[in-house]
Design a protein around this motif. Structure first.
Motif, PDB file in Angstrom:
ATOM      1  N   VAL A  17       0.839  -1.201   0.000  1.00  0.00           N
ATOM      2  CA  VAL A  17       0.000   0.000   0.000  1.00  0.00           C
ATOM      3  C   VAL A  17       0.876   1.253   0.000  1.00  0.00           C
ATOM      4  CG1 VAL A  17      -1.678   1.325   1.334  1.00  0.00           C
ATOM      5  CG2 VAL A  17      -1.945  -1.154   1.102  1.00  0.00           C
ATOM      6  N   GLU A  18       1.924   1.266   0.805  1.00  0.00           N
ATOM      7  CA  GLU A  18       2.821   2.421   0.851  1.00  0.00           C
ATOM      8  C   GLU A  18       3.453   2.682  -0.510  1.00  0.00           C
ATOM      9  OE1 GLU A  18       5.512   1.302   3.907  1.00  0.00           O
ATOM     10  OE2 GLU A  18       4.108   1.735   5.543  1.00  0.00           O
ATOM     11  N   LEU A  22       2.831   5.995  -2.795  1.00  0.00           N
ATOM     12  CA  LEU A  22       3.988   6.789  -3.210  1.00  0.00           C
ATOM     13  C   LEU A  22       3.967   7.026  -4.715  1.00  0.00           C
ATOM     14  CD1 LEU A  22       6.711   8.137  -2.721  1.00  0.00           C
ATOM     15  CD2 LEU A  22       7.774   5.873  -2.760  1.00  0.00           C
ATOM     16  N   LEU A  23       3.710   5.984  -5.494  1.00  0.00           N
ATOM     17  CA  LEU A  23       3.664   6.134  -6.946  1.00  0.00           C
ATOM     18  C   LEU A  23       2.511   7.042  -7.363  1.00  0.00           C
ATOM     19  CD1 LEU A  23       4.437   2.478  -8.077  1.00  0.00           C
ATOM     20  CD2 LEU A  23       5.937   4.464  -8.293  1.00  0.00           C
ATOM     21  N   GLU A  35      15.191   4.923  -6.044  1.00  0.00           N
ATOM     22  CA  GLU A  35      14.411   5.974  -5.390  1.00  0.00           C
ATOM     23  C   GLU A  35      13.324   5.375  -4.500  1.00  0.00           C
ATOM     24  OE1 GLU A  35      13.478   9.766  -7.866  1.00  0.00           O
ATOM     25  OE2 GLU A  35      13.568   8.127  -9.309  1.00  0.00           O
ATOM     26  N   LEU A  36      12.618   4.385  -5.033  1.00  0.00           N
ATOM     27  CA  LEU A  36      11.528   3.765  -4.285  1.00  0.00           C
ATOM     28  C   LEU A  36      12.057   2.995  -3.086  1.00  0.00           C
ATOM     29  CD1 LEU A  36       9.432   2.533  -7.339  1.00  0.00           C
ATOM     30  CD2 LEU A  36       8.935   4.480  -5.860  1.00  0.00           C
ATOM     31  N   LEU A  40      11.104   4.137   0.855  1.00  0.00           N
ATOM     32  CA  LEU A  40      10.362   3.254   1.751  1.00  0.00           C
ATOM     33  C   LEU A  40      11.275   2.489   2.708  1.00  0.00           C
ATOM     34  CD1 LEU A  40       7.587   1.875  -0.632  1.00  0.00           C
ATOM     35  CD2 LEU A  40       7.495   3.799   0.953  1.00  0.00           C
ATOM     36  N   GLY A  41      12.587   2.648   2.543  1.00  0.00           N
ATOM     37  CA  GLY A  41      13.521   2.021   3.467  1.00  0.00           C
ATOM     38  C   GLY A  41      13.533   0.510   3.390  1.00  0.00           C
ATOM     39  N   VAL A  42      13.470  -0.029   2.164  1.00  0.00           N
ATOM     40  CA  VAL A  42      13.497  -1.486   1.992  1.00  0.00           C
ATOM     41  C   VAL A  42      14.659  -1.859   1.081  1.00  0.00           C
ATOM     42  CG1 VAL A  42      11.002  -1.640   2.293  1.00  0.00           C
ATOM     43  CG2 VAL A  42      11.950  -1.443  -0.002  1.00  0.00           C
ATOM     44  N   PRO A  43      15.140  -3.095   1.159  1.00  0.00           N
ATOM     45  CA  PRO A  43      16.251  -3.513   0.285  1.00  0.00           C
ATOM     46  C   PRO A  43      15.858  -3.434  -1.184  1.00  0.00           C
ATOM     47  CG  PRO A  43      15.942  -5.073   2.087  1.00  0.00           C
ATOM     48  CD  PRO A  43      14.771  -4.142   2.126  1.00  0.00           C
TER      49      PRO A  43
END
Length: 260
Positions: A17-18, A22-23, A35-36, A40-43
């Motif tokens: 959902v986040e 964002l998109l 960038e994404l 979102l702070g993910v690998p």
């Protein structure tokens, strides 16, 4: 995992959902993978896998090089389904048409969503073809006629602390200034947005009180250059009548399911 109403939040669902939000917020500015992932702070690898899953299902789209990502068409289809399933939007549409025909100006229906207003229906002026707002767009509630009409239905204690985002030099950026304006809205019975959301545009907003406090509002937007005192008086008279008709058409029985 965080708690949501006593139920543990599903991390993968929350991340999906986040990403979609964002998109969607980026509009016509596609994003790159890194960038994404950073936002979102993910690998990077996890973000890539999530994007590929959503691309295969139509929720995300990518360019021919596979390096840029944007919101997909299924987001549009789901949003359209929301509008089609809302009896209040359906019931209001004929009255938006009536207001548009009577005034020749742009008419909106919006709903309060947190600190923003989401536009649910729009009738564009044939005289003024510049698009001011579109269905699905969100604007800060403090900066427009729809939002101020709805904020005025609530106690000032619920207003967030400033400073607020300035969309134009005329936007209220302080809590005290906005509260003073909302007091005038309550006394007048409708809100006035004089170039606070869009330069060159004046808006008049009217809360629809079939909910308490009101969640929906209608507005009329007109270019400053065409707004004479006589035209303003007619706009207010017509929109008051339209509000009365919409409220009479949407008693509690026709309202939507009371979603949480």
């Amino acid at each position: 995992m965080s708690e949501t109403g006593g139920v543990r939040e599903v991390k993968s669902a929350a991340r999906t959902v986040e990403l979609l939000e964002l998109l969607a917020a980026r509009g016509d500015r596609p994003a790159r993978l890194q960038e994404l992932a950073d936002e979102l702070g993910v690998p990077r690898s996890s973000m890539y896998a999530l994007l590929q899953t959503l691309i295969s299902r139509g929720w995300v789209r990518t360019d021919v090089t596979g390096s840029l990502y944007g919101i997909g068409i299924h987001a549009l289809l789901t949003g359209t389904s929301y509008l089609d399933s809302d009896p209040r939007v359906r019931a209001a549409r004929p009255y938006l048409d009536e207001a548009s025909e009577a005034l020749g100006e742009t008419i909106h229906l919006g709903r309060l969503d947190g600190r923003d207003v989401a536009y649910l229906a729009t009738r564009e002026s044939h005289e003024y073809l510049r698009t001011i707002s579109r269905v699905g767009r969100r604007l800060p509630a403090h900066a427009g006629a729809l939002g101020k009409a709805l904020l005025a239905e609530r106690p000032d204690e619920e207003l967030p602390e400033g400073p607020y985002e300035a969309l134009t030099p005329h936007t209220h950026t302080g809590r005290e200034s906005l509260a003073a304006d909302l007091a005038r809205v309550r006394a007048r019975g409708y809100s006035v947005d004089r170039e606070e959301g869009v330069l060159g545009i004046v808006g008049f907003g009217f809360a629809l009180r079939y909910d308490s406090p009101a969640q929906d509002a209608i507005s009329c937007s007109v270019p400053v250059a065409r707004l004479t005192p006589g035209h303003e008086e007619r706009i207010v008279a017509v929109m008051r009548e339209i509000r009365t008709k919409v409220e009479a058409t949407i008693p509690g029985g026709i309202g939507p399911v009371h979603w949480r």
